[in-house]
Design a protein around this motif. Structure first.
Motif, mmCIF file in Angstrom:
data_model
loop_
_atom_site.group_PDB
_atom_site.id
_atom_site.type_symbol
_atom_site.label_atom_id
_atom_site.label_comp_id
_atom_site.label_asym_id
_atom_site.label_seq_id
_atom_site.Cartn_x
_atom_site.Cartn_y
_atom_site.Cartn_z
ATOM 1 N N ALA A 95 89.343 39.938 -3.472
ATOM 2 C CA ALA A 95 88.167 40.023 -2.611
ATOM 3 C C ALA A 95 87.326 41.241 -2.978
ATOM 4 O O ALA A 95 87.854 42.329 -3.243
ATOM 5 C CB ALA A 95 88.582 40.099 -1.145
ATOM 6 N N ALA A 96 85.992 41.056 -2.977
ATOM 7 C CA ALA A 96 85.087 42.132 -3.374
ATOM 8 C C ALA A 96 85.208 43.352 -2.484
ATOM 9 O O ALA A 96 84.957 44.480 -2.925
ATOM 10 C CB ALA A 96 83.647 41.619 -3.358
ATOM 11 N N VAL A 97 85.607 43.149 -1.229
ATOM 12 C CA VAL A 97 85.683 44.267 -0.295
ATOM 13 C C VAL A 97 86.682 45.326 -0.758
ATOM 14 O O VAL A 97 86.575 46.503 -0.383
ATOM 15 C CB VAL A 97 86.052 43.756 1.121
ATOM 16 N N GLY A 101 83.066 51.235 -4.229
ATOM 17 C CA GLY A 101 81.754 51.263 -3.594
ATOM 18 C C GLY A 101 81.844 51.013 -2.107
ATOM 19 O O GLY A 101 82.834 50.491 -1.583
ATOM 20 N N ALA A 102 80.767 51.387 -1.415
ATOM 21 C CA ALA A 102 80.709 51.258 0.040
ATOM 22 C C ALA A 102 80.223 49.875 0.436
ATOM 23 O O ALA A 102 79.279 49.345 -0.139
ATOM 24 C CB ALA A 102 79.789 52.329 0.632
ATOM 25 N N VAL A 103 80.869 49.300 1.432
ATOM 26 C CA VAL A 103 80.533 47.980 1.963
ATOM 27 C C VAL A 103 80.008 48.144 3.389
ATOM 28 O O VAL A 103 80.687 48.758 4.218
ATOM 29 C CB VAL A 103 81.770 47.057 1.964
ATOM 30 N N PRO A 104 78.813 47.629 3.718
ATOM 31 C CA PRO A 104 78.319 47.734 5.095
ATOM 32 C C PRO A 104 79.227 46.983 6.064
ATOM 33 O O PRO A 104 79.779 45.928 5.736
ATOM 34 C CB PRO A 104 76.936 47.080 5.029
ATOM 35 N N VAL A 105 79.365 47.529 7.277
ATOM 36 C CA VAL A 105 80.228 46.944 8.300
ATOM 37 C C VAL A 105 79.485 46.919 9.633
ATOM 38 O O VAL A 105 78.826 47.901 10.010
ATOM 39 C CB VAL A 105 81.536 47.759 8.456
ATOM 40 N N PRO A 134 79.937 42.706 1.731
ATOM 41 C CA PRO A 134 79.659 43.210 0.382
ATOM 42 C C PRO A 134 78.331 42.689 -0.143
ATOM 43 O O PRO A 134 77.918 41.559 0.162
ATOM 44 C CB PRO A 134 80.829 42.667 -0.446
ATOM 45 N N ALA A 135 77.659 43.494 -0.958
ATOM 46 C CA ALA A 135 76.370 43.100 -1.523
ATOM 47 C C ALA A 135 76.498 41.865 -2.393
ATOM 48 O O ALA A 135 75.557 41.070 -2.511
ATOM 49 C CB ALA A 135 75.785 44.258 -2.329
ATOM 50 N N SER A 136 77.667 41.675 -3.004
ATOM 51 C CA SER A 136 77.877 40.528 -3.884
ATOM 52 C C SER A 136 78.226 39.256 -3.132
ATOM 53 O O SER A 136 78.424 38.210 -3.737
ATOM 54 C CB SER A 136 78.999 40.848 -4.877
ATOM 55 N N GLY A 137 78.309 39.339 -1.792
ATOM 56 C CA GLY A 137 78.690 38.178 -0.998
ATOM 57 C C GLY A 137 80.177 38.186 -0.712
ATOM 58 O O GLY A 137 80.931 39.018 -1.203
ATOM 59 N N GLY A 138 80.612 37.216 0.091
ATOM 60 C CA GLY A 138 82.024 37.156 0.446
ATOM 61 C C GLY A 138 82.311 37.931 1.713
ATOM 62 O O GLY A 138 83.110 38.864 1.734
ATOM 63 N N GLU A 139 81.653 37.535 2.821
ATOM 64 C CA GLU A 139 81.848 38.235 4.094
ATOM 65 C C GLU A 139 83.275 38.030 4.597
ATOM 66 O O GLU A 139 83.880 36.974 4.411
ATOM 67 C CB GLU A 139 80.858 37.698 5.137
ATOM 68 N N TRP A 140 83.788 39.057 5.256
ATOM 69 C CA TRP A 140 85.120 39.016 5.866
ATOM 70 C C TRP A 140 84.988 39.454 7.321
ATOM 71 O O TRP A 140 84.470 40.527 7.607
ATOM 72 C CB TRP A 140 86.061 39.943 5.101
ATOM 73 N N ARG A 141 85.445 38.598 8.224
ATOM 74 C CA ARG A 141 85.453 38.934 9.646
ATOM 75 C C ARG A 141 86.893 38.994 10.146
ATOM 76 O O ARG A 141 87.716 38.155 9.789
ATOM 77 C CB ARG A 141 84.674 37.908 10.466
ATOM 78 N N THR A 142 87.160 39.968 10.977
ATOM 79 C CA THR A 142 88.499 40.110 11.531
ATOM 80 C C THR A 142 88.423 40.716 12.923
ATOM 81 O O THR A 142 87.538 41.533 13.206
ATOM 82 C CB THR A 142 89.383 40.991 10.625
ATOM 83 N N LEU A 322 88.506 32.986 10.651
ATOM 84 C CA LEU A 322 88.565 32.187 9.432
ATOM 85 C C LEU A 322 87.307 32.312 8.585
ATOM 86 O O LEU A 322 87.121 31.540 7.638
ATOM 87 C CB LEU A 322 88.853 30.726 9.762
ATOM 88 N N VAL A 323 86.442 33.284 8.901
ATOM 89 C CA VAL A 323 85.370 33.637 7.968
ATOM 90 C C VAL A 323 85.994 34.604 6.967
ATOM 91 O O VAL A 323 86.125 35.812 7.235
ATOM 92 C CB VAL A 323 84.163 34.259 8.687
ATOM 93 N N LEU A 324 86.416 34.069 5.840
ATOM 94 C CA LEU A 324 87.210 34.818 4.863
ATOM 95 C C LEU A 324 86.557 34.743 3.487
ATOM 96 O O LEU A 324 86.016 33.706 3.104
ATOM 97 C CB LEU A 324 88.624 34.234 4.771
ATOM 98 N N PRO A 325 86.634 35.820 2.735
ATOM 99 C CA PRO A 325 86.098 35.795 1.365
ATOM 100 C C PRO A 325 87.121 35.216 0.402
ATOM 101 O O PRO A 325 88.318 35.082 0.718
ATOM 102 C CB PRO A 325 85.859 37.273 1.077
ATOM 103 N N ASP A 326 86.671 34.903 -0.794
ATOM 104 C CA ASP A 326 87.592 34.548 -1.859
ATOM 105 C C ASP A 326 88.533 35.727 -2.094
ATOM 106 O O ASP A 326 88.092 36.866 -2.258
ATOM 107 C CB ASP A 326 86.811 34.238 -3.138
#
Length: 377
Positions: A95-97, A101-105, A134-142, A322-326
């Motif tokens: 996962a890109a997260v 680099g910094a990922v907005p949250v 992440p800027a590259s996509g692949g949102e993760w919610r938890t 279940l909003v999960l990145p690759d």
């Protein structure tokens, strides 16, 4: 097969604007909170019998309907910040997260109650929900909670727990006999509640440990899969909560304390990944994994801004687990699909309702004094 309503929460503004059970004592408050942990958002329940709609209807029956608010964890505030991965998590997940680099949250602190205007008591379950983008996509919610385990391991068990803890219309209080009967047929719940009530409770939001209560799977660049659980562990020193003595607390003292703490400087948490081993249960959220499992410090979450819920910020996010990145995949825990579908029902209902201002209001940040750097959020 239960059809899952469309998740309209995936379409929202970014970046954000900057601008139940009374009568059961502590046990009741614990049950109310863990119920809220589940009703964060239900799917593959018992076809023809239990549905996500009935779960949300039961929450409304217990708490009443509060237009525009979540059906549980209704009282909360929004926070924003960044997550900086240190690369250690990339060993297990692509996962890109977990890259550099910094990922907005965008996050939300809340208490596990379904009535948005109830005073803080300190006995509620506290929660922290996060959306990593992440800027590259692949949102993760938890969504995480300050309890070690969940009190049930199936959606049917959860619905039964709600029924057992519902107030008797004649007395306005839960019937202890119903709860006793439920626990007699659900020893896993009795055991889990013992762990929940024995946990140390922090003085506030800032110094708590927030645990993801369900197992997931990390998938690495080669496709190898590893069972995991995760936690956000505060860098603020843990301070045990002190029961009130005499003077009444302010009705929003937990949230006021959070705001005051952020005015002093950012909050920081370590993302700790617990690595499962063969035989560790991944389909039962009432069971903790054995002590001594490998833990990976995967990076630091920094939260530096807090604001009241409003248009375009965390108020309008469905923190669907279940909003999960690759690189992060679901496990065989049956509660995950159940939570996801129920959250969708709750989100759809409140999205179409008029919005009432949050009980928790955040004072405007004072202007910085010339020559003096601003701190906090």
């Amino acid at each position: 097969m239960i059809s899952k309503p469309p998740d309209r929460s995936r379409y929202r503004l970014w970046p954000p604007s900057t601008g139940v059970l009374a009568g059961l004592g502590v046990t009741g408050l614990v049950l109310a909170g863990v119920a809220g942990a589940f009703a964060y958002t239900v799917g593959l329940l018992s076809p023809g019998a239990l549905t996500q709609t009935r779960i949300v209807d039961r929450f409304q029956a217990v708490n009443g309907i509060h237009p525009g608010f979540r059906r549980n964890h209704a009282k909360g505030v929004c926070v924003t910040g960044t997550f900086a991965g240190n690369g250690a998590g990339a060993r297990l997940s692509r996962a890109a997260v977990f890259g550099s680099g910094a990922v907005p949250v965008v996050g939300r602190f809340a208490v596990g109650i379904g009535k948005p205007f109830l005073p803080d008591t300190g006995a509620e379950v506290r929660s922290l929900a996060l959306s990593f983008r992440p800027a590259s996509g692949g949102e993760w919610r938890t969504g995480m909670n300050d309890i070690p385990v969940f009190p049930v391991n199936t959606a049917d068990g959860f619905y039964g727990l709600l029924a057992a803890s519902a107030a008797d219309p004649a007395t306005g209080k839960p019937d202890p006999a119903q709860m006793t009967a439920f626990l007699g047929t659900h020893p896993e719940t009795a055991r889990a509640l013992g762990l929940i009530k024995a946990r140390p409770v922090s003085s506030g939001f800032a110094d708590a440990r927030y645990n993801g209560l369900n197992a997931f799977r990390f998938v690495d660049s080669s496709g190898a899969s590893t069972p995991v659980r995760w936690s956000m562990v505060a860098l603020d020193p843990f301070v045990a909560q002190v029961p009130p003595s005499g003077a009444a607390r302010e009705p929003n003292y937990l949230f006021d304390g959070l705001v005051a703490r952020l005015q002093q400087g950012p909050l920081r948490y370590r993302l700790v990944i617990t690595v499962g081993q063969p035989g560790d249960p991944t389909n039962d959220a009432t069971l903790p994994w054995p002590a001594g499992r490998e833990e990976i410090d995967a990076g630091t979450l920094t939260l530096d801004h807090v604001e009241a819920e409003g248009p375009g910020n965390c108020r309008d996010i469905n923190y669907d687990p279940l909003v999960l990145p690759d690189g992060i995949a679901t496990s065989n825990d049956p509660l995950l699909s159940a939570r996801s579908a129920a959250y969708s029902v709750s989100f759809t209902r409140r999205a179409g309702e008029p919005k009432t201002p949050s009980e928790v209001q955040v004072p405007a940040r004072p202007p910085a004094t010339p020559g003096v750097p601003a701190t906090g959020g």
